[in-house]
Design a protein around this motif. Sequence first.
Motif, PDB file in Angstrom:
ATOM      1  N   ARG A 185      10.742   3.322   0.972  1.00 30.68           N
ATOM      2  CA  ARG A 185      10.555   4.631   1.416  1.00 30.68           C
ATOM      3  C   ARG A 185       9.072   4.649   2.287  1.00 30.68           C
ATOM      4  O   ARG A 185       8.727   5.232   3.498  1.00 30.68           O
ATOM      5  CB  ARG A 185      10.293   5.640   0.554  1.00 30.68           C
ATOM      6  CG  ARG A 185      11.807   6.036  -0.057  1.00 30.68           C
ATOM      7  CD  ARG A 185      11.670   7.043  -1.433  1.00 30.68           C
ATOM      8  NE  ARG A 185      11.656   8.330  -0.990  1.00 30.68           N
ATOM      9  CZ  ARG A 185      11.461   9.508  -1.767  1.00 30.68           C
ATOM     10  NH1 ARG A 185      11.229   9.350  -3.007  1.00 30.68           N
ATOM     11  NH2 ARG A 185      11.169  10.670  -1.287  1.00 30.68           N
ATOM     12  N   ALA A 186       8.266   3.938   1.384  1.00 34.48           N
ATOM     13  CA  ALA A 186       6.758   3.901   2.188  1.00 34.48           C
ATOM     14  C   ALA A 186       6.866   3.103   3.494  1.00 34.48           C
ATOM     15  O   ALA A 186       6.070   3.458   4.401  1.00 34.48           O
ATOM     16  CB  ALA A 186       5.783   3.278   1.249  1.00 34.48           C
ATOM     17  N   LEU A 187       7.790   2.023   3.423  1.00 35.62           N
ATOM     18  CA  LEU A 187       7.494   1.259   4.678  1.00 35.62           C
ATOM     19  C   LEU A 187       8.743   1.495   5.688  1.00 35.62           C
ATOM     20  O   LEU A 187       8.900   0.659   6.705  1.00 35.62           O
ATOM     21  CB  LEU A 187       7.434  -0.425   4.317  1.00 35.62           C
ATOM     22  CG  LEU A 187       6.673  -0.712   3.379  1.00 35.62           C
ATOM     23  CD1 LEU A 187       6.545  -2.063   2.464  1.00 35.62           C
ATOM     24  CD2 LEU A 187       5.136  -0.637   3.990  1.00 35.62           C
ATOM     25  N   PRO A 226       0.668  -1.155  -0.029  1.00 35.15           N
ATOM     26  CA  PRO A 226      -0.011  -0.003  -0.096  1.00 35.15           C
ATOM     27  C   PRO A 226       0.978   1.314  -0.102  1.00 35.15           C
ATOM     28  O   PRO A 226       1.917   1.284   0.553  1.00 35.15           O
ATOM     29  CB  PRO A 226      -0.932  -0.006   1.137  1.00 35.15           C
ATOM     30  CG  PRO A 226      -0.096  -1.155   2.016  1.00 35.15           C
ATOM     31  CD  PRO A 226       0.728  -1.901   1.346  1.00 35.15           C
ATOM     32  N   SER A 227       0.509   2.271  -0.836  1.00 44.54           N
ATOM     33  CA  SER A 227       1.217   3.477  -1.130  1.00 44.54           C
ATOM     34  C   SER A 227       0.249   4.473  -1.319  1.00 44.54           C
ATOM     35  O   SER A 227      -0.602   4.296  -1.795  1.00 44.54           O
ATOM     36  CB  SER A 227       2.342   3.205  -1.791  1.00 44.54           C
ATOM     37  OG  SER A 227       3.128   4.433  -2.069  1.00 44.54           O
ATOM     38  N   ASP A 228       0.861   5.751  -0.971  1.00 42.90           N
ATOM     39  CA  ASP A 228      -0.075   6.890  -1.202  1.00 42.90           C
ATOM     40  C   ASP A 228       0.651   7.488  -2.563  1.00 42.90           C
ATOM     41  O   ASP A 228       0.169   8.627  -2.982  1.00 42.90           O
ATOM     42  CB  ASP A 228       0.060   8.222  -0.115  1.00 42.90           C
ATOM     43  CG  ASP A 228      -0.610   7.809   1.203  1.00 42.90           C
ATOM     44  OD1 ASP A 228      -1.347   6.926   1.186  1.00 42.90           O
ATOM     45  OD2 ASP A 228      -0.024   8.092   2.236  1.00 42.90           O
ATOM     46  N   VAL A 229       1.392   6.889  -3.292  1.00 40.68           N
ATOM     47  CA  VAL A 229       1.863   7.604  -4.287  1.00 40.68           C
ATOM     48  C   VAL A 229       1.614   6.249  -5.629  1.00 40.68           C
ATOM     49  O   VAL A 229       2.453   5.491  -5.831  1.00 40.68           O
ATOM     50  CB  VAL A 229       3.542   7.485  -4.245  1.00 40.68           C
ATOM     51  CG1 VAL A 229       4.125   8.147  -5.283  1.00 40.68           C
ATOM     52  CG2 VAL A 229       4.024   8.242  -2.971  1.00 40.68           C
ATOM     53  N   PRO A 230       0.585   6.539  -6.416  1.00 39.57           N
ATOM     54  CA  PRO A 230       0.219   5.397  -7.179  1.00 39.57           C
ATOM     55  C   PRO A 230       1.102   5.375  -8.406  1.00 39.57           C
ATOM     56  O   PRO A 230       1.001   4.348  -9.261  1.00 39.57           O
ATOM     57  CB  PRO A 230      -1.205   5.974  -7.524  1.00 39.57           C
ATOM     58  CG  PRO A 230      -1.225   7.417  -7.334  1.00 39.57           C
ATOM     59  CD  PRO A 230      -0.277   7.606  -6.303  1.00 39.57           C
ATOM     60  N   ASP A 231       1.828   6.322  -8.623  1.00 46.22           N
ATOM     61  CA  ASP A 231       2.542   6.272  -9.842  1.00 46.22           C
ATOM     62  C   ASP A 231       3.895   5.759  -9.928  1.00 46.22           C
ATOM     63  O   ASP A 231       4.947   5.845 -10.577  1.00 46.22           O
ATOM     64  CB  ASP A 231       2.712   7.649 -10.500  1.00 46.22           C
ATOM     65  CG  ASP A 231       3.408   8.744  -9.850  1.00 46.22           C
ATOM     66  OD1 ASP A 231       3.546   8.530  -8.365  1.00 46.22           O
ATOM     67  OD2 ASP A 231       3.970   9.547 -10.085  1.00 46.22           O
ATOM     68  N   GLN A 232       4.295   5.218  -8.563  1.00 44.20           N
ATOM     69  CA  GLN A 232       5.622   4.424  -8.457  1.00 44.20           C
ATOM     70  C   GLN A 232       5.505   2.850  -8.249  1.00 44.20           C
ATOM     71  O   GLN A 232       4.163   2.394  -7.796  1.00 44.20           O
ATOM     72  CB  GLN A 232       6.292   5.128  -7.304  1.00 44.20           C
ATOM     73  CG  GLN A 232       6.759   6.664  -7.358  1.00 44.20           C
ATOM     74  CD  GLN A 232       7.430   7.302  -6.280  1.00 44.20           C
ATOM     75  OE1 GLN A 232       7.989   6.315  -5.292  1.00 44.20           O
ATOM     76  NE2 GLN A 232       7.595   8.166  -6.293  1.00 44.20           N
ATOM     77  N   ALA A 233       6.471   2.224  -8.509  1.00 46.55           N
ATOM     78  CA  ALA A 233       6.455   0.625  -8.309  1.00 46.55           C
ATOM     79  C   ALA A 233       6.673   0.494  -6.717  1.00 46.55           C
ATOM     80  O   ALA A 233       7.903   0.431  -6.286  1.00 46.55           O
ATOM     81  CB  ALA A 233       7.309   0.080  -9.143  1.00 46.55           C
ATOM     82  N   ALA A 256       6.500 -10.262   6.281  1.00 47.07           N
ATOM     83  CA  ALA A 256       5.444  -9.241   5.421  1.00 47.07           C
ATOM     84  C   ALA A 256       4.300  -8.802   6.084  1.00 47.07           C
ATOM     85  O   ALA A 256       4.020  -7.548   5.958  1.00 47.07           O
ATOM     86  CB  ALA A 256       5.351 -10.039   4.073  1.00 47.07           C
ATOM     87  N   ALA A 257       3.880  -9.765   6.932  1.00 50.86           N
ATOM     88  CA  ALA A 257       2.628  -9.141   7.579  1.00 50.86           C
ATOM     89  C   ALA A 257       2.963  -8.238   8.495  1.00 50.86           C
ATOM     90  O   ALA A 257       1.798  -7.242   8.892  1.00 50.86           O
ATOM     91  CB  ALA A 257       2.136 -10.413   8.280  1.00 50.86           C
ATOM     92  N   ASP A 258       3.970  -8.186   9.159  1.00 51.01           N
ATOM     93  CA  ASP A 258       4.437  -6.781  10.037  1.00 51.01           C
ATOM     94  C   ASP A 258       4.537  -5.662   9.296  1.00 51.01           C
ATOM     95  O   ASP A 258       3.849  -4.684   9.417  1.00 51.01           O
ATOM     96  CB  ASP A 258       5.619  -7.293  10.732  1.00 51.01           C
ATOM     97  CG  ASP A 258       5.354  -8.230  11.708  1.00 51.01           C
ATOM     98  OD1 ASP A 258       4.396  -8.810  11.994  1.00 51.01           O
ATOM     99  OD2 ASP A 258       6.562  -8.612  12.446  1.00 51.01           O
ATOM    100  N   LEU A 259       5.199  -5.736   8.139  1.00 49.46           N
ATOM    101  CA  LEU A 259       5.292  -4.548   7.122  1.00 49.46           C
ATOM    102  C   LEU A 259       3.993  -4.206   6.516  1.00 49.46           C
ATOM    103  O   LEU A 259       3.794  -3.027   6.259  1.00 49.46           O
ATOM    104  CB  LEU A 259       6.268  -4.911   6.047  1.00 49.46           C
ATOM    105  CG  LEU A 259       7.760  -5.016   6.474  1.00 49.46           C
ATOM    106  CD1 LEU A 259       8.460  -5.477   5.149  1.00 49.46           C
ATOM    107  CD2 LEU A 259       8.377  -4.045   7.187  1.00 49.46           C
ATOM    108  N   LEU A 260       3.212  -4.913   6.274  1.00 50.25           N
ATOM    109  CA  LEU A 260       2.060  -4.628   5.356  1.00 50.25           C
ATOM    110  C   LEU A 260       0.952  -4.315   6.612  1.00 50.25           C
ATOM    111  O   LEU A 260      -0.430  -4.106   6.233  1.00 50.25           O
ATOM    112  CB  LEU A 260       1.449  -5.731   4.672  1.00 50.25           C
ATOM    113  CG  LEU A 260       2.526  -6.055   3.433  1.00 50.25           C
ATOM    114  CD1 LEU A 260       1.937  -7.291   2.836  1.00 50.25           C
ATOM    115  CD2 LEU A 260       2.608  -4.817   2.665  1.00 50.25           C
ATOM    116  N   GLY A 261       1.040  -4.418   7.836  1.00 46.02           N
ATOM    117  CA  GLY A 261       0.099  -4.004   8.839  1.00 46.02           C
ATOM    118  C   GLY A 261      -1.082  -5.148   9.023  1.00 46.02           C
ATOM    119  O   GLY A 261      -2.179  -4.800   9.362  1.00 46.02           O
ATOM    120  N   ARG A 262      -0.819  -6.258   8.567  1.00 48.94           N
ATOM    121  CA  ARG A 262      -1.655  -7.460   8.789  1.00 48.94           C
ATOM    122  C   ARG A 262      -1.663  -7.841  10.297  1.00 48.94           C
ATOM    123  O   ARG A 262      -0.681  -8.454  10.349  1.00 48.94           O
ATOM    124  CB  ARG A 262      -1.594  -8.472   7.644  1.00 48.94           C
ATOM    125  CG  ARG A 262      -1.826  -8.007   6.349  1.00 48.94           C
ATOM    126  CD  ARG A 262      -1.343  -8.955   5.266  1.00 48.94           C
ATOM    127  NE  ARG A 262      -1.730  -8.407   3.996  1.00 48.94           N
ATOM    128  CZ  ARG A 262      -1.036  -9.278   2.863  1.00 48.94           C
ATOM    129  NH1 ARG A 262      -0.575 -10.259   2.950  1.00 48.94           N
ATOM    130  NH2 ARG A 262      -1.180  -8.672   1.664  1.00 48.94           N
TER     131      ARG A 262
END
Length: 315
Positions: free
Chosen positions: A243-245, A216-223, A258-264
């Motif tokens: 940068r996002a994480l 998940p990211s607030d910057v949709p135009d980046q990979a 991965a679950a920790d990074l993605l907030g699951r």
Amino acid sequence: MTQCSHADLVAQQSQSRSATSALAASWRRSMLKHGLDPSDRSRPGRLSDPELAERADAMASFLNVAAPQLDQLYGLVGLSGCNVMLTDAQGIVLDQRVSDADAAQFRDWGLWRGTDWSEAAQGTNGIGTCLAEGRQVTIHRDEHFRTTNTAMSCMDAPIWGPDGRLLAALDVSSARADQTERYNRLIAAQVAQTAKAIEAVFFRASFPNARIIVAPSDVPDQAVLLAVDKDDLAIGATRAARRALGLEREGAIRPRPAADLLGREDDLTGFDKAERAAVVRALARAEGNVSAAARALGIGRATMYRRMSRLGLAG
């Protein structure tokens, strides 16, 4: 604008403390940091064939991944008098797409394989300034530092490697005298999209045995991508994902769940999570057959049902 007036304007803006635009900052770097002369009419230096081959070999896997994207981009802009080029992080052109009708003009300008378009060599230009600032740029005609380059318009976007470091620049340069800034914006959008696609494809190719997850990211135009191994540990991340994480900015990342990074979040912790993942995998391989999954795990059917119940898995 004449050669004299352009060179004078660049010199004036480069030495003016009141000039605060990004363009003025690039002109200032070109003149004061790199010691370049805006009136210099020399063409870009070019590597020898063996030197160019050595650079291309070092980035062969990247160039192979990028080639179809270059073809697609050229198919969109090539007929309008544009030259598509891909450079390394030092601004050396490693690959290009150009029509036979436009080749002579671009070769004369030095927009050709093996030439050096770093800002240190040519001053403000699409490739060099994109790499120097690590961002998408458009340098239109007399925004170039050197007068000899003011007949071209250049739209560029950076490409970041799987290690988070700047890897390349994607460039579309136009030879058209009637090139408008509005048309530049349309091309620039396509360049940015293609650069993102190349970055994503190369990231996936760099982790062939991992699952690739869009973070998940607030910057949709980046990979914004994560590479996750068989144990659900994140082992790779694109620059935007780093940068996002809040991950390491460059280099290898420390493996994290991965679950920790993605907030699951769920009610399971520690070994319970690992056990649940193992049971889920066994059930998936057995196509939902509990008895077969239990045999694969080396446990009895009744034990399997008890574990499924404790782990919140339907029987």
